[in-house]
Design an enzyme around this catalytic site. Structure first.
Site, PDB file in Angstrom:
ATOM      1  N   GLU A  58       0.880  -1.278   0.229  1.00  0.00           N
ATOM      2  CA  GLU A  58      -0.040   0.074   0.158  1.00  0.00           C
ATOM      3  C   GLU A  58       0.995   1.305   0.043  1.00  0.00           C
ATOM      4  O   GLU A  58       1.619   1.544   1.015  1.00  0.00           O
ATOM      5  CB  GLU A  58      -0.982  -0.076   1.323  1.00  0.00           C
ATOM      6  CG  GLU A  58      -2.310   0.351   1.020  1.00  0.00           C
ATOM      7  CD  GLU A  58      -2.924   0.700   2.197  1.00  0.00           C
ATOM      8  OE1 GLU A  58      -2.577   0.286   3.501  1.00  0.00           O
ATOM      9  OE2 GLU A  58      -4.183   1.157   2.256  1.00  0.00           O
TER      10      GLU A  58
ATOM     11  N   ALA B 287      -3.093   7.034   7.511  1.00  0.00           N
ATOM     12  CA  ALA B 287      -1.810   6.825   8.364  1.00  0.00           C
ATOM     13  C   ALA B 287      -0.424   6.647   7.944  1.00  0.00           C
ATOM     14  O   ALA B 287       0.292   6.179   8.697  1.00  0.00           O
ATOM     15  CB  ALA B 287      -2.372   5.644   9.435  1.00  0.00           C
TER      16      ALA B 287
ATOM     17  N   HIS C 220      -6.191   5.264  -1.325  1.00  0.00           N
ATOM     18  CA  HIS C 220      -5.557   6.531  -0.679  1.00  0.00           C
ATOM     19  C   HIS C 220      -5.520   7.614  -1.722  1.00  0.00           C
ATOM     20  O   HIS C 220      -4.292   8.031  -2.177  1.00  0.00           O
ATOM     21  CB  HIS C 220      -4.125   6.088  -0.143  1.00  0.00           C
ATOM     22  CG  HIS C 220      -4.264   5.345   1.133  1.00  0.00           C
ATOM     23  ND1 HIS C 220      -4.303   6.066   2.443  1.00  0.00           N
ATOM     24  CD2 HIS C 220      -4.139   4.040   1.444  1.00  0.00           C
ATOM     25  CE1 HIS C 220      -4.522   5.135   3.313  1.00  0.00           C
ATOM     26  NE2 HIS C 220      -4.387   3.856   2.947  1.00  0.00           N
TER      27      HIS C 220
ATOM     28  N   ASN D 186     -12.711   4.648   2.686  1.00  0.00           N
ATOM     29  CA  ASN D 186     -11.796   5.184   3.487  1.00  0.00           C
ATOM     30  C   ASN D 186     -10.548   5.679   2.539  1.00  0.00           C
ATOM     31  O   ASN D 186     -10.294   5.191   1.708  1.00  0.00           O
ATOM     32  CB  ASN D 186     -11.084   4.138   4.515  1.00  0.00           C
ATOM     33  CG  ASN D 186     -12.160   3.746   5.509  1.00  0.00           C
ATOM     34  OD1 ASN D 186     -12.675   2.609   5.460  1.00  0.00           O
ATOM     35  ND2 ASN D 186     -12.804   4.642   6.433  1.00  0.00           N
TER      36      ASN D 186
ATOM     37  N   ARG E 274     -21.829  14.763  -8.901  1.00  0.00           N
ATOM     38  CA  ARG E 274     -21.427  14.964  -9.994  1.00  0.00           C
ATOM     39  C   ARG E 274     -20.135  14.664 -10.470  1.00  0.00           C
ATOM     40  O   ARG E 274     -19.588  14.458 -11.545  1.00  0.00           O
ATOM     41  CB  ARG E 274     -21.580  16.660 -10.360  1.00  0.00           C
ATOM     42  CG  ARG E 274     -22.814  17.274 -10.787  1.00  0.00           C
ATOM     43  CD  ARG E 274     -22.971  18.678 -11.216  1.00  0.00           C
ATOM     44  NE  ARG E 274     -22.534  19.604 -10.279  1.00  0.00           N
ATOM     45  CZ  ARG E 274     -22.955  20.206  -9.261  1.00  0.00           C
ATOM     46  NH1 ARG E 274     -24.399  19.831  -9.015  1.00  0.00           N
ATOM     47  NH2 ARG E 274     -22.451  20.680  -8.401  1.00  0.00           N
TER      48      ARG E 274
ATOM     49  N   ASP F  37     -15.727  -3.329  10.088  1.00  0.00           N
ATOM     50  CA  ASP F  37     -15.381  -3.509  11.711  1.00  0.00           C
ATOM     51  C   ASP F  37     -16.416  -2.843  12.387  1.00  0.00           C
ATOM     52  O   ASP F  37     -16.336  -2.764  13.670  1.00  0.00           O
ATOM     53  CB  ASP F  37     -14.119  -3.286  11.944  1.00  0.00           C
ATOM     54  CG  ASP F  37     -13.478  -1.816  11.843  1.00  0.00           C
ATOM     55  OD1 ASP F  37     -14.271  -1.019  11.170  1.00  0.00           O
ATOM     56  OD2 ASP F  37     -12.632  -1.528  12.372  1.00  0.00           O
ATOM     57  N   GLY F  38     -17.233  -2.218  11.741  1.00  0.00           N
ATOM     58  CA  GLY F  38     -18.131  -1.282  12.316  1.00  0.00           C
ATOM     59  C   GLY F  38     -17.592   0.055  12.990  1.00  0.00           C
ATOM     60  O   GLY F  38     -18.310   1.161  13.538  1.00  0.00           O
ATOM     61  N   ILE F  39     -16.141   0.549  12.763  1.00  0.00           N
ATOM     62  CA  ILE F  39     -15.644   1.562  13.104  1.00  0.00           C
ATOM     63  C   ILE F  39     -15.283   2.436  11.944  1.00  0.00           C
ATOM     64  O   ILE F  39     -15.454   3.545  11.737  1.00  0.00           O
ATOM     65  CB  ILE F  39     -14.521   1.207  13.866  1.00  0.00           C
ATOM     66  CG1 ILE F  39     -14.894   0.779  15.431  1.00  0.00           C
ATOM     67  CG2 ILE F  39     -13.478   2.343  14.089  1.00  0.00           C
ATOM     68  CD1 ILE F  39     -13.721   0.082  15.953  1.00  0.00           C
TER      69      ILE F  39
ATOM     70  N   ASP G  17      -7.584  -4.822   7.460  1.00  0.00           N
ATOM     71  CA  ASP G  17      -6.676  -3.749   7.599  1.00  0.00           C
ATOM     72  C   ASP G  17      -5.877  -3.920   9.007  1.00  0.00           C
ATOM     73  O   ASP G  17      -5.765  -2.905   9.671  1.00  0.00           O
ATOM     74  CB  ASP G  17      -7.297  -2.421   7.248  1.00  0.00           C
ATOM     75  CG  ASP G  17      -6.378  -1.485   6.988  1.00  0.00           C
ATOM     76  OD1 ASP G  17      -5.086  -1.736   6.711  1.00  0.00           O
ATOM     77  OD2 ASP G  17      -6.828  -0.302   7.038  1.00  0.00           O
TER      78      ASP G  17
END
Ligand SMILES: [Zn+2]
Length: 408
Positions: free
Chosen positions: A140, A151, A211, A235, A243, A265-267, A290
């Site tokens: 990544e 991060a 990213h 994310n 548009r 993950d709900g976050i 992740d």
């Protein structure tokens, strides 16, 4: 007639995930592979040597996590001096959680880090001795957007204005060829879209967009050039705009659409967003954790690459900020949350952690499936999708035969 010699295991009293259904059936394994029982019964007149009672549970392929930075105290980008130890222990720990194959993931790093760690993150068979199979690295960055770095460390980010030679200098093309599964890049970074096709041709890796602040046009262009994946959808990307929906807009393309990793993950992503992705492109979802080094460890301060991160109450932040820096989720939790958030069927949720990631990487004849000839990486799950038993290459993995240590 060729005789098959190894012992034959039969899984019975189960619902087997096959042909996009849960089917009351048996599953047969021999020499580490799923086999067609017809030959055994009719030609060789054999009966199974070992029978495994699944107690009415679900038999599914082992989970595949194509984005994981670390776990059990180890970090693939930071533990450069003990990278073999990191791979060994993470592979074994993940296996016991039901993740039977994965892509060790690195955050944006300096070239010397890639040259040092990539040779240890290449494909490796799954077994009781090795733990989960390594499918090759997911790299990544660092050819990503400074505006959407998340991060990742700003000082490590780069452009590719010199094309392939920039990739060669950063990672080493030979390292990509031998050790990488896919690379996440931002299409709008200078030189990226011009080079994607050549990079794929030259190295055989897959490309993911992420990213990134890419406009819809830039995202489309990268996809046309061969990028087939979106890294952690929603994310670290251009938010949806009516548009100019950016990378997210690829889910609404009328022809073919890319796979997408999603951190369920709900976050990281609101349940409504997970639902939107599921409605838009159900066959493209690849659940990813992740996860970072604190996965399975207590709250405290940890490393993600060279960044200090603060882990508390299920959240991971860059120390002193509110920037999310990875998760501490397991893939098994993400599968269960996906059902909770979307109402998807068990089959759909399971395929998001098995079939789809294997398809994304072009290995769905061997992994992420229980078809004849595939690797016998198998989970027995209860009806709540809790992992009950794990098999790798046909052998059951337990805390007795798979021992690993955590780095505390
Ligand atoms: Zn990321």
């Amino acid at each position: 007639m060729e005789s098959s010699s190894g012992s034959i295991t039969q899984f019975y009293n189960c619902l087997v995930l096959k042909d996009h259904n849960l089917v009351k059936d048996y599953l047969y394994v021999q020499d580490g592979k799923i086999i067609d029982p017809a030959k055994m019964f009719w030609e060789e007149k054999r009966t199974p040597d070992v029978r495994i009672d699944c107690k009415g549970g679900i038999v599914a392929p082992g989970y595949i996590d194509v984005q994981i930075n670390g776990a059990f105290g180890y970090d693939f980008s930071n533990d450069t001096d003990i990278i073999e130890e990191a791979v060994e222990n993470i592979s074994k720990g993940l296996l016991l959680q039901g993740c039977t194959a994965y892509c060790p993931t690195t955050v944006s790093s300096r070239p010397e880090v890639y040259h040092k760690v990539l040779p240890h993150l290449g494909p490796r068979k799954g077994s009781i001795e090795n733990g989960a199979a390594v499918l090759g690295a997911h790299i990544e960055g660092p050819f990503i957007s400074p505006q959407k770095k998340g991060a990742h460390e700003l000082a490590t980010l780069r452009t590719a204005k010199n094309g392939l030679s920039d990739f060669d200098e950063c990672y080493g093309l030979e390292n990509l060829r031998k050790y990488a599964a896919y690379v996440t890049m931002a299409p709008e970074v200078e030189g990226i879209t011009d080079t994607i096709s050549a990079l794929i041709k030259e190295t055989g890796i897959s490309i993911a967009s992420g990213h990134s602040n890419a406009t819809t046009a830039q995202a489309d262009e990268a996809f046309k050039k061969g990028a087939n994946m979106i890294t952690h959808l929603f994310n670290a990307m251009h938010p949806f705009h009516q548009r100019d929906p950016g990378i997210i807009g690829l889910l609404g393309a009328s022809d073919s659409r890319p796979f997408y990793g999603i951190i369920c993950d709900g976050i990281h992503v609101h349940p409504h967003s997970v639902m939107i992705a599921y409605y838009a492109h159900p066959n493209g979802a690849c659940l990813v954790t992740d996860a970072m080094s604190a996965q399975s460890l207590p709250d405290g301060f940890y490393k993600l690459g060279e960044m200090d991160v603060d882990v508390h109450g299920g959240h991971v932040y860059i120390k002193g900020t509110n920037t999310i820096a990875g998760s501490i989720a397991t893939l098994a939790e993400c599968v269960r949350k996906f059902i909770k958030f979307t109402g998807a069927s068990k089959v759909e949720a399971l395929e998001n952690a098995t079939l789809h990631p294997a398809q994304m990487l072009g290995i769905s004849d061997k992994k992420g499936t229980l078809t004849h000839g595939a690797d016998a990486d198998i989970l027995i799950l209860n009806q709540d999708l809790d992992v009950q038993r794990v098999f790798i290459a046909g052998v059951e993995a337990t805390s007795n035969n798979v021992r690993f240590k955590q780095k505390l």
